[in-house]
Design a protein around this motif. Structure first.
Motif, PDB file in Angstrom:
ATOM      1  N   ASN A   1      42.541  19.478 -87.906  1.00 17.82           N
ATOM      2  CA  ASN A   1      43.502  19.031 -88.374  1.00 17.82           C
ATOM      3  C   ASN A   1      44.978  18.727 -87.273  1.00 17.82           C
ATOM      4  N   PRO A   2      45.124  17.773 -87.124  1.00 17.24           N
ATOM      5  CA  PRO A   2      44.677  16.023 -87.280  1.00 17.24           C
ATOM      6  C   PRO A   2      44.132  15.810 -85.868  1.00 17.24           C
TER       7      PRO A   2
ATOM      8  N   VAL B   1      45.132  15.566 -91.798  1.00 17.79           N
ATOM      9  CA  VAL B   1      45.720  16.136 -91.838  1.00 17.79           C
ATOM     10  C   VAL B   1      45.596  17.414 -93.115  1.00 17.79           C
ATOM     11  N   GLU B   2      45.047  17.307 -94.795  1.00 19.85           N
ATOM     12  CA  GLU B   2      44.192  18.669 -95.184  1.00 19.85           C
ATOM     13  C   GLU B   2      43.688  19.768 -94.527  1.00 19.85           C
ATOM     14  N   GLY B   3      42.911  19.174 -93.246  1.00 20.35           N
ATOM     15  CA  GLY B   3      41.882  20.552 -92.834  1.00 20.35           C
ATOM     16  C   GLY B   3      42.704  21.864 -92.573  1.00 20.35           C
ATOM     17  N   HIS B   4      41.980  22.980 -93.185  1.00 22.15           N
ATOM     18  CA  HIS B   4      42.754  24.445 -93.051  1.00 22.15           C
ATOM     19  C   HIS B   4      41.286  25.375 -93.212  1.00 22.15           C
ATOM     20  N   TRP B   5      41.801  26.502 -92.671  1.00 23.22           N
ATOM     21  CA  TRP B   5      40.382  27.392 -93.010  1.00 23.22           C
ATOM     22  C   TRP B   5      39.498  27.512 -94.460  1.00 23.22           C
TER      23      TRP B   5
ATOM     24  N   LEU C   1      43.734  23.431 -85.406  1.00 20.79           N
ATOM     25  CA  LEU C   1      45.360  23.084 -86.146  1.00 20.79           C
ATOM     26  C   LEU C   1      46.733  22.888 -84.751  1.00 20.79           C
ATOM     27  N   ASN C   2      46.546  21.298 -84.752  1.00 20.99           N
ATOM     28  CA  ASN C   2      47.383  20.393 -83.794  1.00 20.99           C
ATOM     29  C   ASN C   2      48.975  20.979 -84.345  1.00 20.99           C
ATOM     30  N   THR C   3      49.737  20.688 -83.492  1.00 15.91           N
ATOM     31  CA  THR C   3      51.208  20.955 -83.450  1.00 15.91           C
ATOM     32  C   THR C   3      51.816  19.982 -82.642  1.00 15.91           C
ATOM     33  N   GLY C   4      52.842  18.274 -83.598  1.00 18.99           N
ATOM     34  CA  GLY C   4      52.771  17.368 -82.750  1.00 18.99           C
ATOM     35  C   GLY C   4      54.019  17.668 -82.392  1.00 18.99           C
ATOM     36  N   THR C   5      55.020  18.470 -82.453  1.00 19.13           N
ATOM     37  CA  THR C   5      56.890  18.583 -82.776  1.00 19.13           C
ATOM     38  C   THR C   5      56.713  19.249 -81.350  1.00 19.13           C
TER      39      THR C   5
END
Length: 649
Positions: A129-130, A149-153, A166-170
């Motif tokens: 994600n994602p 973007v819906e991916g979750h364990w 899980l990737n964060t683009g912040t």
């Protein structure tokens, strides 16, 4: 898409408590641990656990206190796409050209599998994600059970262990083009010695610290979700950044700021036998992100394919500690360079194979995202920088060596000093050995015959050892090599002709005796990449009338994109001699690029027009506020619901 919907993930018909209970029943008590990878973009370790007293990163700090912190962790490339190619495939991007370039489409050899494919075959449910950005022809939807973007364990079927990325683009580079409130103010920050100390630059440094603070809160959110779902005791957590930071001279550059990343591993007590060390411990060994896919396979007990060259840092088989971490730079967006580097954690050695190009080549996206780059460039053009600050915009030395303990800003080059000669020789030898071991593809011009993992192993096309020697002689810029370069212009090997021409280019006016040979290459060489270099060299020898029309033709259709970019790059560096190209440049600058296609050609054309017309103003490179807001909205990543009282405890 398989699994639960976005509505369900956000607490829809199934409800948060039901989701958590389902997840806990499904994966708690598995005979293999779950794996959660938390990935932040464009990060130096501006993190409290790494000793940064200004950082506000309590969640990552707490994770490190429960796990192992790798103090000397590095990406192999100081930019996302090549780095993520290595993270996915376990293959050094330099071994599989054009994967080492930023924004390319390498071909993964048939039969090679990525780590999620191998883990899926071993029974893991794999979620990403994602962000992908894999720089190759792999189809993300085909290699992951869930991609997007819906991916979750929570989408994992009952009874099956998961790998969830899980990737964060912040903290991504695009975050720098808009305001960011937080705990750090411009007055709080330290300005590195290579930058001018101005309010604009201080503001960008503070903005990055505050983006790190916001990203840390997201990491904390994910960890709280894991705890609330009852999965923390059965899940190994790996946190890392995909490449170095985005402040000036960071992303895209082969210094600590561009290559050093955070890497923290937490192994819960039940799985402590798989851990790389005791909780709240620190590893000083130099490691790279190529070690991450090897580690994921090791956790699951999956054999590591021979093309994956990393060393497992944890799991069922932990690799032997290594002495060095290697890195590189090739094309970054629309600008070419060729840099190779190695560190042992104390010293950094850098070899610049294109020293005639400054570090500070104008990259449109880079300048647009950060006021600090625009400010730095404007002060350079105004002649208001010290020599130390202006070095970024000047020709580079062939070699650099920095004592990271005494000189963390890497401004005091110790090459040539007697006291550091032994260190430089040791690191130089290590770099040569590594380049040969991985079959470094960087000496092949982009787009030329021979690109590819197996294709580049054909020594008739790509004689690597000879090319490394030739490129080093070219970059040394010694006139003693003139006759050698001139003779090698007639080599049957295009890559050798390319580097012979580049050697003459870097000799400048001292290459005058090779004028006739270069003119012959300009007219008759069948390889356009060689003709581009010969043309640029000839402009420096007073042959613009013959050379510039060739560059104009090579910058236009129907030439392939790499050739066009190389020709436009050459036109940029020949100054006023490029004026006959203005009609072409005006046409190219007006091109509308289709979504998903690179816009390097219009970027290069627009910048060169401004230079030739005398209208270039770095401070005008910023994108409008509404454009920045749209860019950040398009990059927004799904974080999942925040922890709340509705969650089971």
């Amino acid at each position: 898409m398989t699994g639960l919907s976005r509505r369900a993930l956000l607490g829809g018909t199934l409800g948060l408590a039901g989701l958590a209970a389902t997840a806990a029943r499904g994966q708690s008590g598995s005979e293999r641990p779950n794996i959660l990878c938390l990935v932040s973009e464009d990060n130096n370790p501006y993190i409290g656990a790494y000793g940064d007293r200004l950082a506000r990163t309590p969640h990552i700090d707490a994770l490190a206190a429960r796990g192992v912190l790798f103090r000397n962790a590095y990406s192999v490339a100081p930019v996302c796409a090549p780095s993520r190619f290595g993270l996915l495939t376990g293959i050094d991007p330099r071994s599989c050209s054009p994967a080492q370039h930023m924004r390319a489409q390498a071909r993964l050899p048939e039969g090679f599998q990525t780590y999620p494919e191998l883990l899926r075959a071993a029974g893991y449910f794999c979620i990403n994600n994602p962000k992908t950005d894999y720089n190759c022809d792999v189809d993300p939807q085909a290699i992951w059970d869930v991609q997007g973007v819906e991916g979750h364990w929570r989408m994992t079927p009952p009874g099956q262990p998961f790998l969830c990325v899980l990737n964060t683009g912040t903290t991504h580079e695009n975050s720098m083009c808009s305001a960011r409130e937080g705990s750090v103010t411009p007055q709080d920050v330290r300005v590195p010695a290579f930058l001018p100390d101005t309010p604009v630059i201080r503001a960008d440094i503070a903005r990055y610290y505050n983006a790190m603070e916001a990203m840390d809160a997201e990491i904390g959110n994910w960890l709280a979700q894991l705890e609330a779902d009852g999965l923390a005791d059965d899940t190994i957590v790996i946190y890392y950044g995909d490449n170095g930071g985005v402040l000036p001279r960071s992303k895209r550059y082969c210094y600590e700021e561009g290559l050093r990343v955070p890497l923290v591993v937490h192994v819960p007590p039940r799985w402590q036998h798989l851990a790389p060390g005791m909780p709240d411990s620190v590893s000083q060994a130099p490691v790279t992100l190529l070690d991450v896919p090897a580690s994921l396979l090791s956790i699951a007990g999956v054999p590591q394919p021979p093309q994956m060259t990393g060393k497992p840092l944890l799991g069922q088989r932990i690799g032997q500690p290594v002495t060095y971490a290697f890195g590189f730079r090739d094309r970054m967006d629309e600008r070419y360079d060729l840099v190779r580097t190695v560190t042992d954690g104390r010293w950094r050695y850098i070899r610049n194979y294109m020293p005639h190009r400054p570090n500070g080549q104008h990259v449109a996206f880079e300048w647009a995202m950060q006021a600090a780059y625009r400010e730095w460039n404007a002060l350079h053009l105004a002649g208001q920088l010290t020599a130390q600050q202006d070095a970024f915009f000047q020709a580079k030395p062939f070699e650099e060596l920095y004592d990271l303990a005494a000189d963390p800003d890497e401004v005091n080059n110790l090459i040539g000093t007697p006291a550091a000669a032994g260190v430089a020789a040791r690191l130089s030898r290590a770099l040569d050995r590594h380049m040969l071991a991985i079959n470094d593809n960087g000496f092949l011009p982009e787009g030329a015959t021979g690109e590819g993992y197996f294709e580049s192993r054909d020594r008739a096309v790509y004689p690597l050892r000879k090319l490394m020697t030739l490129a080093s002689r070219a970059a040394s810029r010694s006139p003693r090599n003139l006759s050698r370069f001139q003779r090698l212009l007639a080599s049957p090997v295009p890559a050798i002709r390319f580097w012979a021409a580049r050697g003459l280019l870097m000799l400048g006016a001292q290459a005058a005796p090779a004028r006739a040979a270069l003119l012959d290459v300009l007219s008759n060489d069948a390889v356009p990449q060689v003709r581009v270099v010969a043309a640029e060299a000839l402009v420096g020898l007073g042959e613009a009338e013959a050379a510039v029309p060739v560059l104009i033709a090579l910058a236009d259709d129907p030439q392939p994109l790499p050739v066009r970019v190389q020709a436009l790059d050459a036109l940029t560096f020949i100054g006023e001699a490029a004026r006959p190209a203005l009609p072409l440049l005006q046409r190219l600058a007006a091109i509308t690029v289709a979504p998903g296609q690179t816009d390097y050609v219009p970027r290069l054309a627009a910048y060169l027009i401004a230079l030739l017309e005398g209208t270039y103003d770095p401070r005008a490179d910023a994108i409008p506020a509404q454009g920045c807001a749209a860019l950040n909205r398009s990059g927004a990543l799904f974080m999942g619901p925040p922890p709340s009282a509705a969650w089971p405890r």
